[in-house]
Design a protein around this motif. Structure first.
Motif, mmCIF file in Angstrom:
data_model
loop_
_atom_site.group_PDB
_atom_site.id
_atom_site.type_symbol
_atom_site.label_atom_id
_atom_site.label_comp_id
_atom_site.label_asym_id
_atom_site.label_seq_id
_atom_site.Cartn_x
_atom_site.Cartn_y
_atom_site.Cartn_z
ATOM 1 N N HIS A 143 -40.246 -29.114 87.183
ATOM 2 C CA HIS A 143 -41.383 -28.556 86.460
ATOM 3 C C HIS A 143 -41.447 -26.966 86.793
ATOM 4 O O HIS A 143 -41.989 -26.000 87.551
ATOM 5 C CB HIS A 143 -42.477 -28.789 85.921
ATOM 6 N N HIS A 151 -52.998 -27.123 91.021
ATOM 7 C CA HIS A 151 -52.840 -25.341 90.944
ATOM 8 C C HIS A 151 -53.518 -24.240 91.320
ATOM 9 O O HIS A 151 -54.154 -23.519 90.955
ATOM 10 C CB HIS A 151 -52.234 -24.994 89.819
ATOM 11 N N HIS A 160 -44.221 -23.459 84.847
ATOM 12 C CA HIS A 160 -45.813 -23.030 84.941
ATOM 13 C C HIS A 160 -45.574 -22.091 83.572
ATOM 14 O O HIS A 160 -44.976 -21.312 83.697
ATOM 15 C CB HIS A 160 -46.653 -22.854 85.554
HETATM 16 ZN ZN LIG Z 1 -47.101 -27.815 88.099
#
Ligand SMILES: [Zn+2]
Ligand SMILES: [Zn+2]
Length: 142
Positions: free
Chosen positions: A89, A34, A91
């Motif tokens: 996935h 990230h 966040h």
């Molecule tokens: Zn991630």
């Protein structure tokens, strides 16, 4: 953390020529999930010495197009990159300090990909961003 030869394998597997800057950028994305472009440029320079912004941008674009890195951009944030790809996935983003953490799919496997009404689309990704306050921001604000 993948080794340099793991990273070279990933590049070759995506039909990308193996170059030191590409390996360094891919390594930086693995090491700093990230991270934004500036942070990645800093990490790559620590590794390789002088590398132009443009070179890093171009490599990130190529790696993203090849599916080796995923680009995320929560609203109000600059683009971030991560090497955790292909698992759908999500966040969670802190409204206060902007820190980002990974959240697995809400329940079980990838239910978010089973839309209530898919409008005939073949869906392969659901982008869900949870917003809130991270633990350190919750404890410092009254
Ligand atoms: Zn991630
Ligand atoms: Zn925070």
């Amino acid at each position: 953390m993948p080794t340099a030869s793991d990273l070279e394998q990933l590049l070759r597997g995506s039909a990308l020529r193996v170059t030191r800057p590409r390996v360094a950028v891919l390594a930086a994305v693995h090491r700093h999930p990230h991270a934004d472009t500036d942070a990645l440029i800093g990490a790559v320079r620590a590794d390789l010495g002088e590398v132009s912004h443009q070179a890093v941008y171009d490599i990130l674009r190529a790696l993203t197009a090849a599916g080796l890195v995923r680009r995320i951009q929560p609203s109000g944030s600059v683009a971030r990159y991560e090497a955790r790809v292909g698992d759908n996935h999500h966040h969670v983003v802190c409204r206060s300090c902007g820190v980002i953490a990974d959240v697995d799919c809400a329940v079980g496997d990838t239910p978010c990909l089973t839309a209530d009404d898919d409008h005939g689309f073949v869906i392969d990704e659901a982008e869900v961003v949870y917003w809130g306050h991270c633990p350190s921001c919750t404890t410092t604000s009254p």
